[in-house]
Design a protein around this motif. Structure first.
Motif, PDB file in Angstrom:
ATOM      1  N   GLN A  55       0.873  -1.251  -0.042  1.00  0.00           N
ATOM      2  CA  GLN A  55      -0.172  -0.162   0.223  1.00  0.00           C
ATOM      3  C   GLN A  55       0.784   1.217   0.075  1.00  0.00           C
ATOM      4  O   GLN A  55       0.695   2.280  -0.726  1.00  0.00           O
ATOM      5  CB  GLN A  55      -0.873   0.289   1.419  1.00  0.00           C
ATOM      6  N   ILE A  56       2.025   1.173   0.893  1.00  0.00           N
ATOM      7  CA  ILE A  56       2.771   2.413   0.814  1.00  0.00           C
ATOM      8  C   ILE A  56       3.472   2.800  -0.321  1.00  0.00           C
ATOM      9  O   ILE A  56       3.238   3.814  -0.895  1.00  0.00           O
ATOM     10  CB  ILE A  56       3.604   2.297   2.273  1.00  0.00           C
ATOM     11  N   THR A  57       4.059   1.592  -0.998  1.00  0.00           N
ATOM     12  CA  THR A  57       4.813   1.713  -2.278  1.00  0.00           C
ATOM     13  C   THR A  57       3.813   1.958  -3.167  1.00  0.00           C
ATOM     14  O   THR A  57       4.409   2.835  -4.135  1.00  0.00           O
ATOM     15  CB  THR A  57       5.739   0.686  -2.425  1.00  0.00           C
ATOM     16  N   SER A  58       2.879   1.651  -3.258  1.00  0.00           N
ATOM     17  CA  SER A  58       1.825   1.979  -4.181  1.00  0.00           C
ATOM     18  C   SER A  58       1.600   3.428  -4.466  1.00  0.00           C
ATOM     19  O   SER A  58       1.513   4.110  -5.425  1.00  0.00           O
ATOM     20  CB  SER A  58       0.360   1.063  -4.327  1.00  0.00           C
ATOM     21  N   ARG A  59       1.046   3.851  -3.221  1.00  0.00           N
ATOM     22  CA  ARG A  59       1.056   5.628  -3.084  1.00  0.00           C
ATOM     23  C   ARG A  59       2.221   6.344  -3.597  1.00  0.00           C
ATOM     24  O   ARG A  59       2.058   7.327  -4.147  1.00  0.00           O
ATOM     25  CB  ARG A  59       0.683   5.769  -1.547  1.00  0.00           C
ATOM     26  N   GLN A  60       3.397   5.777  -3.405  1.00  0.00           N
ATOM     27  CA  GLN A  60       4.687   6.392  -3.534  1.00  0.00           C
ATOM     28  C   GLN A  60       4.685   6.260  -5.162  1.00  0.00           C
ATOM     29  O   GLN A  60       5.241   7.392  -5.700  1.00  0.00           O
ATOM     30  CB  GLN A  60       5.704   5.872  -2.961  1.00  0.00           C
ATOM     31  N   ALA A  61       4.434   5.191  -5.840  1.00  0.00           N
ATOM     32  CA  ALA A  61       4.641   5.097  -7.174  1.00  0.00           C
ATOM     33  C   ALA A  61       3.745   6.051  -8.045  1.00  0.00           C
ATOM     34  O   ALA A  61       4.168   6.561  -8.774  1.00  0.00           O
ATOM     35  CB  ALA A  61       4.247   3.478  -7.606  1.00  0.00           C
ATOM     36  N   GLY A  62       2.402   6.070  -7.261  1.00  0.00           N
ATOM     37  CA  GLY A  62       1.427   7.236  -7.944  1.00  0.00           C
ATOM     38  C   GLY A  62       2.074   8.549  -8.032  1.00  0.00           C
ATOM     39  O   GLY A  62       1.968   9.159  -9.030  1.00  0.00           O
ATOM     40  N   ASP A  63       2.446   9.059  -7.091  1.00  0.00           N
ATOM     41  CA  ASP A  63       3.327  10.094  -6.854  1.00  0.00           C
ATOM     42  C   ASP A  63       4.523  10.307  -7.867  1.00  0.00           C
ATOM     43  O   ASP A  63       4.567  11.409  -8.313  1.00  0.00           O
ATOM     44  CB  ASP A  63       3.824  10.458  -5.389  1.00  0.00           C
ATOM     45  N   VAL A  64       5.315   9.227  -8.058  1.00  0.00           N
ATOM     46  CA  VAL A  64       6.224   9.373  -8.992  1.00  0.00           C
ATOM     47  C   VAL A  64       5.655   9.520 -10.391  1.00  0.00           C
ATOM     48  O   VAL A  64       6.227  10.181 -11.325  1.00  0.00           O
ATOM     49  CB  VAL A  64       7.123   8.108  -8.866  1.00  0.00           C
ATOM     50  N   TYR A  65       4.796   8.616 -10.573  1.00  0.00           N
ATOM     51  CA  TYR A  65       3.999   8.615 -11.991  1.00  0.00           C
ATOM     52  C   TYR A  65       3.621  10.028 -12.440  1.00  0.00           C
ATOM     53  O   TYR A  65       3.524  10.421 -13.603  1.00  0.00           O
ATOM     54  CB  TYR A  65       2.912   7.579 -12.099  1.00  0.00           C
ATOM     55  N   GLU A  66       2.976  10.719 -11.164  1.00  0.00           N
ATOM     56  CA  GLU A  66       2.464  12.040 -11.651  1.00  0.00           C
ATOM     57  C   GLU A  66       3.340  12.941 -11.277  1.00  0.00           C
ATOM     58  O   GLU A  66       3.030  14.055 -11.405  1.00  0.00           O
ATOM     59  CB  GLU A  66       0.958  12.206 -10.447  1.00  0.00           C
ATOM     60  N   MET A  67       4.648  12.697 -10.951  1.00  0.00           N
ATOM     61  CA  MET A  67       5.802  13.812 -10.715  1.00  0.00           C
ATOM     62  C   MET A  67       5.208  14.771  -9.863  1.00  0.00           C
ATOM     63  O   MET A  67       5.561  15.889  -9.865  1.00  0.00           O
ATOM     64  CB  MET A  67       6.094  14.317 -11.957  1.00  0.00           C
ATOM     65  N   GLN A  68       4.811  14.196  -8.828  1.00  0.00           N
ATOM     66  CA  GLN A  68       4.354  15.002  -7.299  1.00  0.00           C
ATOM     67  C   GLN A  68       5.382  14.623  -6.259  1.00  0.00           C
ATOM     68  O   GLN A  68       5.984  13.779  -6.177  1.00  0.00           O
ATOM     69  CB  GLN A  68       3.142  14.783  -7.185  1.00  0.00           C
TER      70      GLN A  68
ATOM     71  N   LEU B 270      10.372  21.850 -11.081  1.00  0.00           N
ATOM     72  CA  LEU B 270      11.245  20.963 -12.274  1.00  0.00           C
ATOM     73  C   LEU B 270      10.276  21.320 -13.599  1.00  0.00           C
ATOM     74  O   LEU B 270       9.170  20.872 -13.213  1.00  0.00           O
ATOM     75  CB  LEU B 270      11.711  19.718 -12.016  1.00  0.00           C
ATOM     76  N   SER B 271      10.927  21.030 -14.801  1.00  0.00           N
ATOM     77  CA  SER B 271      10.237  20.816 -15.988  1.00  0.00           C
ATOM     78  C   SER B 271      10.120  19.513 -16.014  1.00  0.00           C
ATOM     79  O   SER B 271      10.715  18.657 -15.515  1.00  0.00           O
ATOM     80  CB  SER B 271      10.928  21.509 -17.140  1.00  0.00           C
ATOM     81  N   PHE B 272       9.179  19.152 -17.198  1.00  0.00           N
ATOM     82  CA  PHE B 272       8.883  17.504 -17.418  1.00  0.00           C
ATOM     83  C   PHE B 272      10.085  16.874 -17.649  1.00  0.00           C
ATOM     84  O   PHE B 272      10.482  16.026 -17.192  1.00  0.00           O
ATOM     85  CB  PHE B 272       7.960  17.615 -18.596  1.00  0.00           C
ATOM     86  N   GLU B 273      11.069  17.550 -18.650  1.00  0.00           N
ATOM     87  CA  GLU B 273      12.353  17.099 -18.968  1.00  0.00           C
ATOM     88  C   GLU B 273      13.148  16.751 -17.718  1.00  0.00           C
ATOM     89  O   GLU B 273      13.979  15.873 -17.588  1.00  0.00           O
ATOM     90  CB  GLU B 273      13.157  17.373 -19.993  1.00  0.00           C
TER      91      GLU B 273
ATOM     92  N   CYS C 224      12.362  16.328 -14.560  1.00  0.00           N
ATOM     93  CA  CYS C 224      11.906  15.266 -13.905  1.00  0.00           C
ATOM     94  C   CYS C 224      12.174  13.832 -14.392  1.00  0.00           C
ATOM     95  O   CYS C 224      12.307  12.573 -13.548  1.00  0.00           O
ATOM     96  CB  CYS C 224      10.239  15.309 -13.571  1.00  0.00           C
ATOM     97  N   LEU C 225      12.360  13.594 -15.563  1.00  0.00           N
ATOM     98  CA  LEU C 225      12.356  12.179 -16.297  1.00  0.00           C
ATOM     99  C   LEU C 225      13.766  11.395 -15.474  1.00  0.00           C
ATOM    100  O   LEU C 225      13.489  10.333 -15.227  1.00  0.00           O
ATOM    101  CB  LEU C 225      12.646  12.428 -17.637  1.00  0.00           C
ATOM    102  N   PRO C 226      14.890  12.015 -15.417  1.00  0.00           N
ATOM    103  CA  PRO C 226      15.789  11.329 -14.820  1.00  0.00           C
ATOM    104  C   PRO C 226      15.585  10.856 -13.411  1.00  0.00           C
ATOM    105  O   PRO C 226      15.896   9.597 -13.001  1.00  0.00           O
ATOM    106  CB  PRO C 226      17.044  11.957 -14.833  1.00  0.00           C
ATOM    107  N   ILE C 227      14.894  11.596 -12.277  1.00  0.00           N
ATOM    108  CA  ILE C 227      14.285  11.327 -11.324  1.00  0.00           C
ATOM    109  C   ILE C 227      13.208  10.198 -11.249  1.00  0.00           C
ATOM    110  O   ILE C 227      13.506   9.322 -10.476  1.00  0.00           O
ATOM    111  CB  ILE C 227      13.551  12.727 -10.717  1.00  0.00           C
ATOM    112  N   VAL C 228      12.419  10.131 -12.171  1.00  0.00           N
ATOM    113  CA  VAL C 228      11.494   9.140 -12.402  1.00  0.00           C
ATOM    114  C   VAL C 228      12.174   7.727 -12.693  1.00  0.00           C
ATOM    115  O   VAL C 228      11.696   6.850 -12.151  1.00  0.00           O
ATOM    116  CB  VAL C 228      10.417   9.630 -13.478  1.00  0.00           C
ATOM    117  N   ARG C 229      13.197   7.902 -13.619  1.00  0.00           N
ATOM    118  CA  ARG C 229      13.756   6.833 -13.824  1.00  0.00           C
ATOM    119  C   ARG C 229      14.733   5.932 -12.722  1.00  0.00           C
ATOM    120  O   ARG C 229      14.417   5.020 -12.176  1.00  0.00           O
ATOM    121  CB  ARG C 229      14.969   6.872 -14.801  1.00  0.00           C
TER     122      ARG C 229
END
Length: 125
Positions: free
Chosen positions: A66-79, A86-89, A91-96
């Motif tokens: 549950q915790i990691t799912s919530r965290q993943a949602g934040d990453v997918y939404e770049m929140q 940060l710009s979208f571009e 954010c991409l290395p952080i997401v990766r």
């Protein structure tokens, strides 16, 4: 007749984001099977001992899901603070970086070992 429904305990509120629900269900069935096997092999045991064993094995993993799912949602939404300003571009290395090993705990877990460890810790024979 004694019965229990442990499936409502562990993963009832899991988000679909990690995509691991089927795997968790198989793990649930495996651990439930181990607990029932051990309960039936011990005629003096209480059913509650083995349902508690089941929950002690599965609940920490369910909570982590549950915790990691919530965290993943934040990453997918770049929140979150890592993405602020940060710009979208940018954010991409952080997401990766945040996603590259995120599911390792799910796929490299050993529920049989977890079951034996919890059983030993609780002093259940």
């Amino acid at each position: 007749v004694r019965s229990c429904n442990p499936f409502s305990v562990a993963f009832s509120n899991q988000s679909p984001i990690p995509g691991s629900g089927a795997g968790h269900s198989i793990e649930d069935a495996n651990v439930l099977g181990l607990a029932i096997r051990d309960f039936l092999a011990n005629p003096t045991a209480k059913l509650s001992t083995y349902t508690s064993l089941y929950q002690s094995v599965r609940l920490p993993r369910a909570q982590k899901a549950q915790i990691t799912s919530r965290q993943a949602g934040d990453v997918y939404e770049m929140q979150g603070i890592d993405f602020e300003g940060l710009s979208f571009e940018e954010c991409l290395p952080i997401v990766r970086e945040k996603l590259k090993d995120r599911m390792a705990w799910v796929w490299s877990g050993n529920v049989d070992r977890d079951y034996l460890n919890v059983k030993t810790r609780l002093g259940i024979s």
